[in-house]
Design an enzyme around this catalytic site. Sequence first.
Site, PDB file in Angstrom:
ATOM      1  N   LEU A  93       1.869  -4.919  -9.045  1.00  0.00           N
ATOM      2  CA  LEU A  93       2.738  -4.613 -10.184  1.00  0.00           C
ATOM      3  C   LEU A  93       3.465  -3.288 -10.018  1.00  0.00           C
ATOM      4  O   LEU A  93       4.614  -3.154 -10.454  1.00  0.00           O
ATOM      5  CB  LEU A  93       1.916  -4.592 -11.483  1.00  0.00           C
ATOM      6  CG  LEU A  93       1.319  -5.926 -11.931  1.00  0.00           C
ATOM      7  CD1 LEU A  93       0.474  -5.737 -13.179  1.00  0.00           C
ATOM      8  CD2 LEU A  93       2.414  -6.951 -12.177  1.00  0.00           C
ATOM      9  N   THR A 103       1.428   7.777  -8.188  1.00  0.00           N
ATOM     10  CA  THR A 103       0.983   8.933  -7.416  1.00  0.00           C
ATOM     11  C   THR A 103      -0.504   8.851  -7.109  1.00  0.00           C
ATOM     12  O   THR A 103      -0.945   9.185  -6.010  1.00  0.00           O
ATOM     13  CB  THR A 103       1.300  10.216  -8.184  1.00  0.00           C
ATOM     14  OG1 THR A 103       2.691  10.240  -8.496  1.00  0.00           O
ATOM     15  CG2 THR A 103       0.920  11.442  -7.371  1.00  0.00           C
ATOM     16  N   PHE A 104      -1.282   8.375  -8.071  1.00  0.00           N
ATOM     17  CA  PHE A 104      -2.731   8.370  -7.908  1.00  0.00           C
ATOM     18  C   PHE A 104      -3.276   7.021  -7.436  1.00  0.00           C
ATOM     19  O   PHE A 104      -4.459   6.910  -7.147  1.00  0.00           O
ATOM     20  CB  PHE A 104      -3.415   8.758  -9.221  1.00  0.00           C
ATOM     21  CG  PHE A 104      -3.005  10.101  -9.725  1.00  0.00           C
ATOM     22  CD1 PHE A 104      -3.507  11.247  -9.130  1.00  0.00           C
ATOM     23  CD2 PHE A 104      -2.111  10.227 -10.770  1.00  0.00           C
ATOM     24  CE1 PHE A 104      -3.139  12.497  -9.584  1.00  0.00           C
ATOM     25  CE2 PHE A 104      -1.738  11.470 -11.230  1.00  0.00           C
ATOM     26  CZ  PHE A 104      -2.244  12.613 -10.640  1.00  0.00           C
ATOM     27  N   GLU A 107      -2.378   2.359  -7.143  1.00  0.00           N
ATOM     28  CA  GLU A 107      -1.511   1.208  -7.353  1.00  0.00           C
ATOM     29  C   GLU A 107      -2.139   0.272  -8.378  1.00  0.00           C
ATOM     30  O   GLU A 107      -3.341   0.336  -8.655  1.00  0.00           O
ATOM     31  CB  GLU A 107      -1.259   0.476  -6.035  1.00  0.00           C
ATOM     32  CG  GLU A 107      -2.510  -0.076  -5.380  1.00  0.00           C
ATOM     33  CD  GLU A 107      -2.213  -0.795  -4.086  1.00  0.00           C
ATOM     34  OE1 GLU A 107      -1.005  -0.996  -3.804  1.00  0.00           O
ATOM     35  OE2 GLU A 107      -3.160  -1.172  -3.374  1.00  0.00           O
ATOM     36  N   LYS A 153      -6.082  -1.401 -11.970  1.00  0.00           N
ATOM     37  CA  LYS A 153      -5.641  -0.111 -11.441  1.00  0.00           C
ATOM     38  C   LYS A 153      -6.658   0.349 -10.395  1.00  0.00           C
ATOM     39  O   LYS A 153      -7.839   0.541 -10.707  1.00  0.00           O
ATOM     40  CB  LYS A 153      -5.517   0.922 -12.558  1.00  0.00           C
ATOM     41  CG  LYS A 153      -4.989   2.265 -12.080  1.00  0.00           C
ATOM     42  CD  LYS A 153      -4.996   3.295 -13.199  1.00  0.00           C
ATOM     43  CE  LYS A 153      -3.938   2.971 -14.229  1.00  0.00           C
ATOM     44  NZ  LYS A 153      -3.820   4.084 -15.230  1.00  0.00           N
ATOM     45  N   ASP A 168       1.592  12.491 -22.832  1.00  0.00           N
ATOM     46  CA  ASP A 168       2.579  11.957 -21.889  1.00  0.00           C
ATOM     47  C   ASP A 168       3.269  10.726 -22.482  1.00  0.00           C
ATOM     48  O   ASP A 168       3.441   9.705 -21.816  1.00  0.00           O
ATOM     49  CB  ASP A 168       1.906  11.600 -20.562  1.00  0.00           C
ATOM     50  CG  ASP A 168       2.912  11.407 -19.431  1.00  0.00           C
ATOM     51  OD1 ASP A 168       4.060  11.899 -19.579  1.00  0.00           O
ATOM     52  OD2 ASP A 168       2.562  10.773 -18.416  1.00  0.00           O
TER      53      ASP A 168
END
EC number: 2.7.11.1
Length: 640
Positions: free
Chosen positions: A30, A34-35, A37, A53, A142
């Site tokens: 999907l 940065t951390f 996929e 995740k 965020d």
Amino acid sequence: MKRWQACQDLRSNTFEDAALTEHYEILTTLGQGTFGEVKLASHLVTQTKVAIKILPKSRKNSLVQPEIEIMKSLDHPHIIKLLHIIDTTRNIFIVLEHAVGGELMSRIEEFGYLAEVECHRLFKQLVYALQYCHEKGIVHRDLKPENILLDHRGNVKLTDFGLGTKIIMGQKLVTFCGTLPYCAPELFEDRGYDGRATDVWSLGVVLYFMATGCLPFNGYSYEAIKQKIIAGKYPRSFSLSPELWEVIAKLLTVNPGERPTVHDIARFKWLKPDNEASPASLGENIESHPDPSIMVLMGVMGYNPGEIRESLREKKFDQVMATYLMLKQQSAWENKTTKKPDPRLCDRMLRSTEPTIKNQTSVRRASSVPTHSTFSLPNESESLEKGKRTTMSHSMPPTRNCFNEETTPLHSICPQLVQKAHYRRSIWGETEISDTSEESSTGESLEHPSLKIHTLQTSMGVSKAGSTYSKSKGSSQCVSSHHTSVEEDQCEGTNISREINPPLSPVSPQENLMGQLHIVTTAGSMDIMNTQVTSPPFSRKEAKGEGPALQQRESRPSSPNTLQGHLHGRRQTVPQAPFQRRVWRTLRNGLIRGLRTLCCCLPIERRVHPTNNRDLAVSQKSHGGSHGIRAFRGTVLPEK
């Protein structure tokens, strides 16, 4: 050494994949962040689509554990639900609810901007989700369209609490974090800030971006964007409603102390029209009260009920709890997609069964039996269309309109429905009919059954103009209509009964066709009888009330036995006169013709011209002498 390390990595990756593929089937990727996929997968047991995740364990991902703890404590319809956690030596697999609608950013980029109605709906859901987080002491820090997802119904799903943290009342935060265009002005100051106030500022930027398709604070450099944010100046050239501009202005207040809280936002005028309360959680109280149907289903799958309760109570987020949450989610979707009855249709159905004063076109079923016999007050206005004549009918209060007192029960009159009007007499041709019935000069009287003349409430009586009725007559005789005068002085719960013996009508068939249309329904027949033969209207004296003049409808008498169902749905035929009466009439006509031929030479003083071509004998007295005369069909004979 390097070869040995490669073999160890291969074995580790195989073990990692086995821990994941034991429960899920990987479908596609999907996104890449940065951390880590995000993969799209399918649960092998429930076939539910999930988002996984994959976060590698490293120093850079030191915020993974706080995010997991935050996700474990959140359970709200507008927040992505945590389903399963698989912790291995190298990776952490976080299994989340999959939002098929994608990101809000993609929706805005597709349409340019969102309509104000859609902005209102999505913003309200965001406020509910953020209010839920703040009540639990969690700040997101965020908020942006990329972290707002949409489910299959287009509802908001807040996600990505990687920068979120838990705070207590009055606690100040010092870490600068977030996305620059959505950062609050106090973040650029060298002092602590309130995390809740920064979320409210970011919420205002998201609302502005949804309604306009542009960011309120934009620039080509970090410093340019920073200066615009600190100044709090943004373009107001877009065509938005004053209420929406007011909400944006309050959310983008530079001073965090003057900025409203999420509880204040929920009470804004722009958000109050539908009076929708904050939605309840889908998994509320699942620890202490599991769904019995899901427990039975999981028991069929082979799960132990005690193990299920323990997993839910301790919030293990293992395979057992993941299966329960997925089944719970599917159950909630089925309940929402199940088609329910329309309130407006039910309301129309309920209203259709209630009496109303409006004129409507309706059809009386054959099985519906009228409770009360009523008169009919037709409107004077009639329309002719395609060979059909229609009349609008109004309903009068239920009154007794019967000719046989023994077979017809009494009906009480409701005082609220009675229209007080006194009809003293009616004029039919040159014959006056008083309140009490009179016999004709021939001494003929017909026995009439109890006829209930009533109209369909809120309906139109339709009768065809043509020769249909004349064909259906057959050998039946023409019978006059029966008119009654209605007196409704006693309206307070009294019963009105009147025995009516109608006179024979002297009106010719040609004059009878000039009357009004009417509807006649008998006690045993449920169908509407559309007739063409009509009766002249009543004339009234000293009328009390308003509305059109009462027009009595013509009825054709029939036997009382046939009124109980033998003539159901068919027209009634008029019975012939008794045999003795027909013989006497024939003899009388022959005698009159013989006397006419014998006495043709006598002087004629007066001739009688009957209007209905019937043989009537009229007794008169002489004007000049003491001897009377007898007239038969225009021939004068000396009286004996």
